[in-house]
Design a protein around this motif. Structure first.
Motif, PDB file in Angstrom:
ATOM      1  N   THR A  88      44.565  -6.027  53.145  1.00 17.21           N
ATOM      2  CA  THR A  88      44.098  -7.155  53.963  1.00 17.21           C
ATOM      3  C   THR A  88      43.490  -8.271  53.136  1.00 17.21           C
ATOM      4  O   THR A  88      43.225  -9.351  53.647  1.00 17.21           O
ATOM      5  CB  THR A  88      43.021  -6.718  54.978  1.00 17.21           C
ATOM      6  N   THR A  89      43.281  -8.011  51.836  1.00 21.26           N
ATOM      7  CA  THR A  89      42.536  -9.004  51.070  1.00 21.26           C
ATOM      8  C   THR A  89      43.415 -10.034  50.364  1.00 21.26           C
ATOM      9  O   THR A  89      42.906 -11.053  49.928  1.00 21.26           O
ATOM     10  CB  THR A  89      41.631  -8.330  50.022  1.00 21.26           C
ATOM     11  N   TYR A 114      45.541 -13.131  49.964  1.00 14.89           N
ATOM     12  CA  TYR A 114      45.466 -14.349  50.764  1.00 14.89           C
ATOM     13  C   TYR A 114      46.633 -14.486  51.731  1.00 14.89           C
ATOM     14  O   TYR A 114      46.450 -14.760  52.918  1.00 14.89           O
ATOM     15  CB  TYR A 114      45.396 -15.572  49.851  1.00 14.89           C
ATOM     16  N   ALA A 155      46.442 -11.883  54.541  1.00 12.39           N
ATOM     17  CA  ALA A 155      45.327 -12.180  55.436  1.00 12.39           C
ATOM     18  C   ALA A 155      45.660 -13.364  56.331  1.00 12.39           C
ATOM     19  O   ALA A 155      45.278 -13.393  57.509  1.00 12.39           O
ATOM     20  CB  ALA A 155      44.066 -12.454  54.631  1.00 12.39           C
ATOM     21  N   GLN A 179      45.896 -13.524  60.352  1.00  9.71           N
ATOM     22  CA  GLN A 179      45.133 -14.484  61.145  1.00  9.71           C
ATOM     23  C   GLN A 179      46.053 -15.242  62.111  1.00  9.71           C
ATOM     24  O   GLN A 179      45.686 -15.501  63.257  1.00  9.71           O
ATOM     25  CB  GLN A 179      44.402 -15.460  60.220  1.00  9.71           C
ATOM     26  N   VAL A 212      46.120  -0.319  57.267  1.00 10.52           N
ATOM     27  CA  VAL A 212      46.315  -0.624  55.852  1.00 10.52           C
ATOM     28  C   VAL A 212      47.133   0.488  55.217  1.00 10.52           C
ATOM     29  O   VAL A 212      46.834   1.662  55.394  1.00 10.52           O
ATOM     30  CB  VAL A 212      44.960  -0.786  55.137  1.00 10.52           C
ATOM     31  N   THR A 254      39.720 -14.070  58.688  1.00  8.54           N
ATOM     32  CA  THR A 254      40.175 -12.891  57.947  1.00  8.54           C
ATOM     33  C   THR A 254      40.545 -13.208  56.509  1.00  8.54           C
ATOM     34  O   THR A 254      40.776 -12.304  55.720  1.00  8.54           O
ATOM     35  CB  THR A 254      41.429 -12.252  58.600  1.00  8.54           C
ATOM     36  N   THR A 255      40.613 -14.480  56.172  1.00  9.67           N
ATOM     37  CA  THR A 255      41.121 -14.811  54.842  1.00  9.67           C
ATOM     38  C   THR A 255      40.047 -14.908  53.760  1.00  9.67           C
ATOM     39  O   THR A 255      40.377 -14.908  52.586  1.00  9.67           O
ATOM     40  CB  THR A 255      41.924 -16.128  54.862  1.00  9.67           C
ATOM     41  N   TYR A 313      37.611 -13.718  51.127  1.00  3.73           N
ATOM     42  CA  TYR A 313      37.696 -12.475  50.369  1.00  3.73           C
ATOM     43  C   TYR A 313      36.679 -11.436  50.843  1.00  3.73           C
ATOM     44  O   TYR A 313      37.016 -10.267  51.058  1.00  3.73           O
ATOM     45  CB  TYR A 313      37.505 -12.748  48.880  1.00  3.73           C
ATOM     46  N   ALA A 327      37.540 -10.080  54.326  1.00  2.00           N
ATOM     47  CA  ALA A 327      38.746  -9.253  54.279  1.00  2.00           C
ATOM     48  C   ALA A 327      38.436  -7.901  53.644  1.00  2.00           C
ATOM     49  O   ALA A 327      38.967  -6.875  54.062  1.00  2.00           O
ATOM     50  CB  ALA A 327      39.847  -9.966  53.508  1.00  2.00           C
ATOM     51  N   SER A 328      37.553  -7.905  52.652  1.00  4.20           N
ATOM     52  CA  SER A 328      37.208  -6.646  51.992  1.00  4.20           C
ATOM     53  C   SER A 328      36.408  -5.741  52.921  1.00  4.20           C
ATOM     54  O   SER A 328      36.606  -4.521  52.945  1.00  4.20           O
ATOM     55  CB  SER A 328      36.380  -6.909  50.739  1.00  4.20           C
ATOM     56  N   LEU A 378      36.619  -5.724  56.112  1.00  2.82           N
ATOM     57  CA  LEU A 378      37.603  -5.213  57.067  1.00  2.82           C
ATOM     58  C   LEU A 378      38.379  -4.049  56.479  1.00  2.82           C
ATOM     59  O   LEU A 378      38.589  -3.018  57.125  1.00  2.82           O
ATOM     60  CB  LEU A 378      38.565  -6.335  57.474  1.00  2.82           C
ATOM     61  N   GLN A 379      38.766  -4.212  55.231  1.00  2.00           N
ATOM     62  CA  GLN A 379      39.538  -3.151  54.600  1.00  2.00           C
ATOM     63  C   GLN A 379      38.710  -1.871  54.468  1.00  2.00           C
ATOM     64  O   GLN A 379      39.220  -0.771  54.671  1.00  2.00           O
ATOM     65  CB  GLN A 379      40.033  -3.608  53.224  1.00  2.00           C
TER      66      GLN A 379
END
Lengths: 348, 348
Positions: free
Chosen positions: A78-79, A81, A84, A88, A105, B78-79, B81, B84-85, B87-88
């Motif tokens: 998800t990280t 760019y 992600a 989105q 994931v 979500t974009t 970093y 997103a991390s 979330l992961q």
DNA sequence: GCTATGAATGTGACCGGTCACACCAGGCGC
DNA sequence: GCGCCTGGTGTGACCGGTCACATTCATAGC
């Protein structure tokens, strides 16, 4: 009104029904705006709904009707760019039509092995609803392949080598064209050829970006160096950059994404080569920070968010089989020439 | 076996029951491994489950039992970093115990207005299950505030100004301490003071990072310049950098995240100031590319993935009320001194 | 006047699980 | 020999909706 504030289970359609003096089925008709409800009745029901704060229970809806107004996105990470941004975009489109979005994931701690991927696909399938698989990389491709037939799924893929057979539910941006454009840009600057640091491709052989790059080289009659295999992150770019820096003939490098480019530039810097003075570097994706690097990065922007929206739209069409699989609205990649590319050394 | 391949609805517990020659309730007992099933019966049922490929329907489970083995993550974006991390990390922990993960993005096209945020919270609440709200920014904080009482929720927040009252289900990394450390590092290099480009704080007044920065300045008896308000992205950092570059007294700049730092460095470069020669710059978060910038970025690493795992663990404890709200395992931020920080100009 | 028709509404079963409770056998205590 | 407990199992109702079909009533057609 009741002292034990919480856990006051919310009203069901039967509660609403008795409050409005109708049957639960009539309430069901109202919330599904069936035309065959007398306006006066509808108003009474709506008033009751409003008063009781009724909200339709999505779980019950899913169980009873089979369809679940949900989509699960499978991605290896998800990280990144690009991923992600796709996520989105999907969420945005899904929210607009009240769909829930789930994420899975694929990149497990144990290196995305076959079994783990299969398990994730099973989980996503169990969740009901549709599936969107981001299949840009090996793990994603494996997941897409593991989806059992009959399950509504949309793949977000690289530009297919040949137009996909008929109505494959796939979406993509034209990254082959994008790679072609950037390569041509670099060649036009006077570079004898362009080297390529590849991202892990979705296919075993060559990805769409590689293909576009090669196409431009061929058309120009330029030498075709072997692509350097990178990873996704800047570390991979760095390693590749160190290798390329050894070859004094290298004057232009195209990278599979902006992070790789960053690593390559760093490696060139460490080995004393200037960018763009001695070597030109171009990236891919236009990550938010790429315009602010020093030198700012020549790259090509892909509309990932739009891609996500398209993917969802396609899936939505499949799920409600309203639309007969819309044509993939491929957005045009946009070449952004910035500071990291310029003419080769003795050529200005 | 049947020609119309798909839509062969999967087996239910009643199917399994008849296959095994028991009642559906016994099947239910087996899949919930109740101890009161005779081993021989259990084996028969397990065999039937295996043969029919039975998989428990999570929708029905949720409807019947009330609990839904799902968690929805609310985030403004979500974009980024960090987000997103987190979330992961959540997904990883959730997957380990077979929970589904949903996402809701707060940053709507219409600038995260109150109503849109409230709507997202309602949607998430409707989804059943628990809620994790990433409340690092105004939109997230608003969302956390809009969660109706009684709903299981965990907030991922900035370091609270004071230890939160008792058992607030919050997790955080110690970013105040982190800011304190970086600032001290810069002061120790000999800078008279350190300027600060802030991220949009979760609170109206000052965020945890700002507090840590100020604390270090005070302890050192250094001048306390006003923080420059930035945004999240590099563009904000760039704007802030241009303003700071006008002041020749500025020799050290701490930024609320790495993207801001990138923008600041770019602005300094454009105005002819060298980094770290004339101005030192430090970031926050250790984004993956930060080590590969030129100059590589001095920053402080926060364990976002771990934070996500903790958030989920906490929520899981609340949902199954097994654990009595574990102590927040605050990971220690790690200062990474790289090339972008050094002694001030006439001081080496 | 009596039925055909259609609009508006109600009834029962069902989706696939769980839960509370009933049932039945056998071993034990007295 | 009776009652009681307990291990193992089955039954019916329920969660909150939807679906297919039944019902009611008013109006139209003959």
């Amino acid at each position: 009104m009741n002292v034990t504030g919480h856990t006051r289970r919310s009203a069901s359609i039967r509660d609403v029904a008795t409050a409005a003096g109708v049957s639960y089925q009539t309430v069901s008709r109202v919330i599904n705006d069936s035309p065959s409800v007398k306006p006066s009745t509808r108003d009474r029901v709506l008033a009751a709904i409003d008063e009781l704060g009724f909200r339709r229970n999505s779980t019950a809806l899913a169980l009873a009707s089979g369809r679940s107004r949900a989509v699960t996105v499978l991605t290896s990470n998800t990280t990144h760019y690009g991923y992600a941004s796709i996520l989105q975009g999907i969420e945005e489109a899904a929210r607009a039509v009240s769909y829930d979005v789930g994420v899975g994931v694929l990149e497990s701690a144990d290196a995305a092995d076959e079994a783990a991927v299969a398990a994730q696909v099973r989980r996503a399938a169990d969740a009901g609803g549709g599936l969107i698989v981001i299949a840009y990389d090996p793990a994603g491709v494996r997941a897409l392949g593991a989806v059992p037939a009959g399950l509504p799924v949309v793949g977000v893929v690289e530009t297919p080598a040949s137009p996909p057979g008929g109505d494959r539910p796939w979406v993509w941006t034209d990254d082959r064209e994008a790679a072609y454009e950037v390569t041509r840009h670099l060649l036009a600057l006077g570079h004898e050829t362009v080297h390529y640091v590849a991202i892990p491709s979705s296919t075993r052989r060559t990805g769409a970006r590689t293909t576009g790059w090669l196409q431009a080289l061929r058309e120009a009659g330029a030498p075709e160096p072997r692509p350097v295999q990178g990873s996704w992150g800047p570390a991979g770019g760095h390693a590749a950059g160190l290798r390329l820096a050894k070859d004094p003939g290298v004057t232009a490098i195209l990278c599979g994404n902006d992070d790789l480019a960053l690593g390559v530039i760093r490696a060139l810097h460490e080995t004393g080569r200037t960018v763009p003075g001695e070597v030109s570097v171009a990236g891919f994706d236009d990550a938010p920070h790429s315009a602010y690097l020093t030198p700012s990065l020549t790259t090509v922007r892909l509309d990932f968010t739009g891609l996500g929206r398209s993917a969802f739209a396609l899936l939505h069409g499949v799920l409600e089989d309203s639309a007969p699989i819309a044509p993939h609205p491929v957005s045009v990649p946009e070449l952004l020439v910035r500071e990291s590319s310029g003419p080769p050394p003795g050529r200005r």
